[in-house]
Design an enzyme around this catalytic site. Structure first.
Site, mmCIF file in Angstrom:
data_model
loop_
_atom_site.group_PDB
_atom_site.id
_atom_site.type_symbol
_atom_site.label_atom_id
_atom_site.label_comp_id
_atom_site.label_asym_id
_atom_site.label_seq_id
_atom_site.Cartn_x
_atom_site.Cartn_y
_atom_site.Cartn_z
ATOM 1 N N ASN A 8 0.875 -1.182 0.000
ATOM 2 C CA ASN A 8 0.000 0.000 0.000
ATOM 3 C C ASN A 8 0.908 1.226 0.000
ATOM 4 O O ASN A 8 1.532 1.535 1.000
ATOM 5 C CB ASN A 8 -0.884 -0.036 1.261
ATOM 6 C CG ASN A 8 -1.659 1.255 1.462
ATOM 7 O OD1 ASN A 8 -1.767 2.078 0.546
ATOM 8 N ND2 ASN A 8 -2.190 1.443 2.658
ATOM 9 N N LYS A 10 0.074 4.296 -0.216
ATOM 10 C CA LYS A 10 -0.524 5.482 0.407
ATOM 11 C C LYS A 10 -0.304 6.709 -0.501
ATOM 12 O O LYS A 10 -0.327 6.567 -1.715
ATOM 13 C CB LYS A 10 0.038 5.671 1.816
ATOM 14 C CG LYS A 10 -0.065 4.375 2.642
ATOM 15 C CD LYS A 10 0.236 4.553 4.096
ATOM 16 C CE LYS A 10 0.087 3.207 4.811
ATOM 17 N NZ LYS A 10 0.210 3.274 6.259
ATOM 18 N N HIS A 88 -9.331 1.315 5.239
ATOM 19 C CA HIS A 88 -8.039 1.532 5.898
ATOM 20 C C HIS A 88 -8.215 2.526 7.046
ATOM 21 O O HIS A 88 -8.962 3.500 6.915
ATOM 22 C CB HIS A 88 -7.002 2.041 4.890
ATOM 23 C CG HIS A 88 -5.619 2.001 5.444
ATOM 24 N ND1 HIS A 88 -5.161 2.937 6.330
ATOM 25 C CD2 HIS A 88 -4.615 1.109 5.276
ATOM 26 C CE1 HIS A 88 -3.907 2.623 6.671
ATOM 27 N NE2 HIS A 88 -3.555 1.526 6.039
ATOM 28 N N GLU A 90 -6.485 4.873 8.077
ATOM 29 C CA GLU A 90 -6.184 6.279 7.751
ATOM 30 C C GLU A 90 -7.372 6.946 7.065
ATOM 31 O O GLU A 90 -7.596 8.148 7.235
ATOM 32 C CB GLU A 90 -4.906 6.348 6.891
ATOM 33 C CG GLU A 90 -3.675 6.021 7.731
ATOM 34 C CD GLU A 90 -2.484 5.513 6.952
ATOM 35 O OE1 GLU A 90 -2.483 5.569 5.714
ATOM 36 O OE2 GLU A 90 -1.535 5.024 7.618
ATOM 37 N N GLU A 156 -5.243 -4.950 10.764
ATOM 38 C CA GLU A 156 -4.209 -3.929 10.950
ATOM 39 C C GLU A 156 -4.456 -3.179 12.257
ATOM 40 O O GLU A 156 -5.273 -2.240 12.288
ATOM 41 C CB GLU A 156 -4.242 -2.924 9.794
ATOM 42 C CG GLU A 156 -3.917 -3.521 8.452
ATOM 43 C CD GLU A 156 -3.302 -2.481 7.522
ATOM 44 O OE1 GLU A 156 -2.177 -2.717 7.072
ATOM 45 O OE2 GLU A 156 -3.919 -1.443 7.281
ATOM 46 N N GLY A 162 2.824 2.146 10.830
ATOM 47 C CA GLY A 162 3.819 3.195 10.698
ATOM 48 C C GLY A 162 4.558 3.543 11.980
ATOM 49 O O GLY A 162 5.208 4.581 12.062
ATOM 50 N N SER A 201 3.589 -2.193 10.307
ATOM 51 C CA SER A 201 5.034 -2.252 10.564
ATOM 52 C C SER A 201 5.672 -3.570 10.144
ATOM 53 O O SER A 201 6.575 -4.076 10.815
ATOM 54 C CB SER A 201 5.332 -1.939 12.036
ATOM 55 O OG SER A 201 5.003 -0.598 12.331
#
Ligand code: PGA
Length: 238
Positions: A8, A10, A88, A90, A156, A162, A201
């Site tokens: 991904n 992003k 996701h 985010e 996730e 991250g 991660s």
């Protein structure tokens, strides 16, 4: 089923970075998928020549209409994309998307003939409060589409994305086992066929042990998917 490694990207990548996707495609690695930003999908489909499946990071729930700046699942499919990521964390955080939105996007993706990677995961606070299973159950109940066909789940943990932090392997196993139970409860035997990815991660250093966990059918990789060298090192662990 060989493990699936999904990158991904992003909001990363300009035209020059297409070379990374070309290198991934030329490596002979199998079961590697990449979700570049929308702006690179067209070029990524061309350079990957079918060797790497290209997908979107999001889609609108509707096919078309007055939604400035949005991209539909049908548009992704029209570009040659083969999958789309929905839900996701985010997007949930930055765009206020809830489970009902995610469910509608997942349905739109499947209807357009795309495979759908539906992301779920708990926050640090929820994990610390012992709510992980309840959160995952609630997200699945609210966002699963009507059919398991073409569906992939990505677990996730929000706090692992991250941050360089990952759950223990036992915690990954517990979460994936719980998700499997929920999928079978919802879809019956078809729930056994839904692949469950781990994301958060992932690096070349930890990919092997994560892939060794029961019910981990692959990995969703952010930062470590941006170069062919790093992503192919993860794919080699598969
Ligand atoms: P990360 O991102 O690998 O950079 O933690 C994973 C993701 O958000 O899918």
């Amino acid at each position: 089923m060989p493990a699936l490694i999904v990158g991904n990207w992003k909001m990363n990548g300009l035209g020059e970075d297409i070379a990374e996707i070309a290198a991934m495609a030329g490596s002979g690695a199998r079961a590697v998928w990449i979700a570049p930003p929308f702006t690179l999908i067209d070029r990524a489909v061309i350079v990957s020549a079918g060797a790497v499946k290209i997908g979107g990071q999001d889609c609108h729930a509707k096919d078309k209409g007055a939604h400035t700046g949005c991209v539909s699942a049908a548009m992704l499919a029209d570009l040659g994309a083969g999958f789309v990521i929905v839900g996701h964390s985010e997007r949930r955080r930055d765009n206020g998307e809830g489970d009902a939105d995610v469910r509608a996007k997942a349905a739109a993706g499947l209807a357009a003939g795309l495979e759908v990677i539906l992301c779920i995961g708990e926050t640090r606070e929820q994990r610390d409060a012992g709510q992980t299973d309840a959160v995952l159950s609630r997200q699945l109940a609210g966002s699963l589409p009507d059919t398991a066909e073409g569906l992939i789940i990505a677990y996730e943990p929000v706090w692992a994305i991250g941050t360089g932090l990952t759950p223990t392997l036992a915690d990954v196993a517990a979460a994936h086992g719980h998700i499997r139970t929920e999928l079978v409860g919802r879809f019956g035997s078809a729930g056994h066929g839904v692949r469950i990815l781990y994301g958060g991660s992932v690096t070349p250093a930890n990919a092997g042990e994560l892939l060794g966990v029961a019910e981990v059918g692959g990995l969703l990789v952010g930062g470590a998917s941006l170069t062919a060298q790093s992503l192919l090192a993860i794919a080699a662990a598969a």
